[in-house]
Scaffold this motif. Structure first.
Motif, PDB file in Angstrom:
ATOM      1  N   LEU A 329       0.851  -1.190   0.000  1.00  0.00           N
ATOM      2  CA  LEU A 329       0.000   0.000   0.000  1.00  0.00           C
ATOM      3  C   LEU A 329       0.889   1.242   0.000  1.00  0.00           C
ATOM      4  O   LEU A 329       1.691   1.434   0.919  1.00  0.00           O
ATOM      5  CB  LEU A 329      -0.930  -0.002   1.216  1.00  0.00           C
ATOM      6  N   LEU A 330       0.746   2.066  -1.013  1.00  0.00           N
ATOM      7  CA  LEU A 330       1.567   3.271  -1.148  1.00  0.00           C
ATOM      8  C   LEU A 330       0.910   4.454  -0.438  1.00  0.00           C
ATOM      9  O   LEU A 330      -0.313   4.476  -0.248  1.00  0.00           O
ATOM     10  CB  LEU A 330       1.751   3.604  -2.627  1.00  0.00           C
ATOM     11  N   PRO A 331       1.699   5.437  -0.068  1.00  0.00           N
ATOM     12  CA  PRO A 331       1.131   6.620   0.607  1.00  0.00           C
ATOM     13  C   PRO A 331       0.185   7.393  -0.304  1.00  0.00           C
ATOM     14  O   PRO A 331       0.285   7.330  -1.535  1.00  0.00           O
ATOM     15  CB  PRO A 331       2.373   7.469   0.934  1.00  0.00           C
ATOM     16  N   LEU A 332      -0.725   8.124   0.299  1.00  0.00           N
ATOM     17  CA  LEU A 332      -1.627   9.009  -0.421  1.00  0.00           C
ATOM     18  C   LEU A 332      -1.063  10.427  -0.329  1.00  0.00           C
ATOM     19  O   LEU A 332      -0.913  10.973   0.762  1.00  0.00           O
ATOM     20  CB  LEU A 332      -3.031   8.956   0.189  1.00  0.00           C
ATOM     21  N   TYR A 333      -0.727  11.020  -1.462  1.00  0.00           N
ATOM     22  CA  TYR A 333      -0.120  12.350  -1.486  1.00  0.00           C
ATOM     23  C   TYR A 333      -1.213  13.411  -1.693  1.00  0.00           C
ATOM     24  O   TYR A 333      -2.010  13.312  -2.623  1.00  0.00           O
ATOM     25  CB  TYR A 333       0.911  12.450  -2.606  1.00  0.00           C
ATOM     26  N   ILE A 334      -1.213  14.409  -0.835  1.00  0.00           N
ATOM     27  CA  ILE A 334      -2.193  15.494  -0.935  1.00  0.00           C
ATOM     28  C   ILE A 334      -1.533  16.687  -1.625  1.00  0.00           C
ATOM     29  O   ILE A 334      -0.552  17.246  -1.132  1.00  0.00           O
ATOM     30  CB  ILE A 334      -2.710  15.890   0.459  1.00  0.00           C
TER      31      ILE A 334
END
Length: 347
Positions: A329-334
């Motif tokens: 699971l990859l990070p969610l970039y805002i």
């Protein structure tokens, strides 16, 4: 530092070369006493096998096929091709043949036909984007019966026989979107917009919607009303324009796909600057509307890295016998108008 051969290790451990070979490659029977002797020597000399040489000695060429939507039909998938090409370059010296097969993301028939084409090449592994849920399950079941390693990325489907998934936690992704809108608004109507749900894997949209609604169900602020609108790409303007006209209290919009720009265009035309729009992905059209602040936030899913990790994991499994992580699971970039240029320049 001395490079120890199997002969050296056998001599130090007082066992045969065959015994050392069986220990190093985990094959055949070895007595516990011999195993302990060999492992003791390996620890003392800090032995590291030359995995590149081992790979090149193996004459087998592993064939890996990637089945994904045609980037010429949907530009979201262009970074995925970049990630695949990056992996191909990295493993160019190894015995792997990596080839991409593109299907029409709006056509189940194209998905099945393209898969039939790649199967004719007798792949050892297939990495796919399973937009069509039912058909993907059948295809992956067939891979399993043929002894083909299967991995997925971007869209997740539930099947125990899939070797790996690379992407995001879709439920959590929906919660992140909800928290961003919660920062922007204090009350009003929020619309979750699904674009082309019938063509794409509806499950990933539904998981995002579930996460979005879950966030607000736990929020102490109960001044929001949440509704869902399903539209087709070729009818977005009419459908969403009518929705705005019928709902003057609309304050927030969450688009569950990369097509936020289609909604942003309508908001801009109507000069409805009071509507907070949150969507996904760094498509050029989305970035334009992010920079003029019609889109408030984009959640970046890093499709390039998804594809790169998906391919690399399969290569390392086939060549180096490395275990594939069942889920990455990859990070969610805002991303907003303030950091978008910096992020693009770094990536």
């Amino acid at each position: 530092m001395k490079k120890h051969t199997i002969k050296d290790i056998a001599k130090l451990a007082g066992v045969s070369k065959g015994t050392v070979d069986r220990v190093l490659h985990n094959r055949g029977k070895v007595s516990q006493k011999a195993l302990d002797k060999v492992n003791e020597v390996l620890n003392e000399i800090d032995y590291k096998p030359n995995i590149i040489a081992r790979s090149l000695k193996n004459n087998k060429i592993y064939r890996i096929c990637i089945l994904l939507p045609d980037p010429n039909l949907d530009s979201y998938w262009l970074p995925c091709v970049e990630g695949i090409n990056e992996a191909k370059t990295e493993f160019n010296s190894f015995n792997v043949d990596i080839e991409s097969y593109f299907y029409n993301p709006t056509s189940t028939a194209s998905f099945i036909k393209t898969n039939d084409s790649l199967l004719k090449t007798s792949p050892d592994a297939v990495l796919l984007v399973p937009l069509f849920y039912k058909e993907s399950l059948a295809i992956i079941d067939n891979y399993n019966s043929l002894g083909i390693v299967s991995g997925t990325f971007n869209n997740q489907i539930k099947s125990r026989i899939i070797n790996s998934f690379v992407g995001q936690d879709l439920f959590q992704s929906g919660r992140v979107a909800a928290s961003l809108i919660d920062l922007l608004l204090s009350k009003g109507l929020i619309c979750i917009v699904h674009i082309d749900e019938e063509y794409e894997n509806a499950q990933h949209m539904q998981e995002k919607e579930k996460g979005f609604k879950n966030y607000f169900s736990e929020s102490p602020n109960k001044n929001f009303e949440i509704t869902t609108l399903k539209v087709k790409s070729n009818n977005v303007e009419t459908s969403f324009s009518n929705f705005i006209n019928d709902n003057p209290n609309l304050k927030g919009v969450f688009v569950t796909t990369s097509k936020s720009y289609q909604i942003a265009e309508i908001i801009a035309k109507k000069e409805a600057n009071n509507i907070a729009l949150v969507g996904y992905d760094l498509l050029k059209q989305n970035i334009n509307y992010l920079e003029d602040k019609t889109i408030k936030f984009l959640i970046h899913q890093n499709p390039k890295k998804q594809a790169y990790i998906g391919v690399s994991s399969i290569v390392e499994h086939l060549i180096f016998d490395k275990q594939i992580a069942k889920q990455v699971l990859l990070p969610l970039y805002i991303i907003n108008s303030e950091n978008v240029k910096d992020y693009i320049n770094k990536n």
